[in-house]
Design a protein around this motif. Sequence first.
Motif, PDB file in Angstrom:
ATOM      1  N   ALA A 177       0.809  -1.222   0.000  1.00 40.84           N
ATOM      2  CA  ALA A 177       0.000   0.000   0.000  1.00 40.84           C
ATOM      3  C   ALA A 177       0.840   1.269   0.000  1.00 40.84           C
ATOM      4  N   ALA A 218      -5.014  -0.380   3.861  1.00 44.57           N
ATOM      5  CA  ALA A 218      -4.902  -1.731   3.301  1.00 44.57           C
ATOM      6  C   ALA A 218      -3.430  -2.108   3.336  1.00 44.57           C
ATOM      7  N   GLU A 219      -3.160  -3.397   3.437  1.00 42.10           N
ATOM      8  CA  GLU A 219      -1.767  -3.844   3.450  1.00 42.10           C
ATOM      9  C   GLU A 219      -1.158  -3.825   2.055  1.00 42.10           C
ATOM     10  N   ARG A 220      -1.967  -4.222   1.071  1.00 37.50           N
ATOM     11  CA  ARG A 220      -1.487  -4.300  -0.307  1.00 37.50           C
ATOM     12  C   ARG A 220      -2.516  -3.707  -1.243  1.00 37.50           C
ATOM     13  N   LEU A 221      -2.038  -3.284  -2.406  1.00 34.40           N
ATOM     14  CA  LEU A 221      -2.926  -2.750  -3.435  1.00 34.40           C
ATOM     15  C   LEU A 221      -3.101  -3.716  -4.604  1.00 34.40           C
ATOM     16  N   ASP A 232      -4.245  -6.884  -4.438  1.00 37.13           N
ATOM     17  CA  ASP A 232      -5.214  -7.935  -4.168  1.00 37.13           C
ATOM     18  C   ASP A 232      -6.247  -7.931  -5.298  1.00 37.13           C
ATOM     19  N   LEU A 236      -9.706  -6.323  -5.033  1.00 34.95           N
ATOM     20  CA  LEU A 236      -9.899  -4.871  -5.038  1.00 34.95           C
ATOM     21  C   LEU A 236     -10.347  -4.358  -6.395  1.00 34.95           C
ATOM     22  N   SER A 291     -10.734   1.382  -3.923  1.00 31.98           N
ATOM     23  CA  SER A 291     -10.939   0.193  -4.744  1.00 31.98           C
ATOM     24  C   SER A 291     -12.073   0.436  -5.730  1.00 31.98           C
ATOM     25  N   ARG A 317     -14.036   0.992  -1.600  1.00 28.37           N
ATOM     26  CA  ARG A 317     -13.316   0.925  -0.324  1.00 28.37           C
ATOM     27  C   ARG A 317     -12.121   1.870  -0.341  1.00 28.37           C
ATOM     28  N   LEU A 341      -8.507   2.947   0.451  1.00 28.37           N
ATOM     29  CA  LEU A 341      -7.298   2.165   0.690  1.00 28.37           C
ATOM     30  C   LEU A 341      -6.145   3.004   1.218  1.00 28.37           C
TER      31      LEU A 341
END
Length: 105
Positions: free
Chosen positions: A14, A53-56, A58, A61, A86, A90, A92
């Motif tokens: 992220a 979010a930990e990662r973009l 995923d 998303l 997202s 959502r 992020l």
Amino acid sequence: MPRIRCGARAGWGAVAGIEYGLQAAALHGALAAGEVPQPAGYLASLRGVALLAERLDDPALGALRVAARLERQEEGGLIYGFEIGSEAGRMLLSGRAAIALPRLA
């Protein structure tokens, strides 16, 4: 306030989304200037960055929605707010960036 919206697919954590936000701000500045060449700006500070979010990257998303809004403009610099959401809406990542502009001789 002036705003630009972009789409993207990511491949990193992220925190890399900050770069997406700054690139959207740079694109907004270039488009707003029309055909007038703009000096390169330099990131002076980041404020209020929220990584939600930990990662973009995923797949759940979907496509990322990148937005940058010009909050303040002065001779020596700019302040942009930015956010990444997202495809489903959502939030992020969000934050603000101060961009320093070089003095023109």
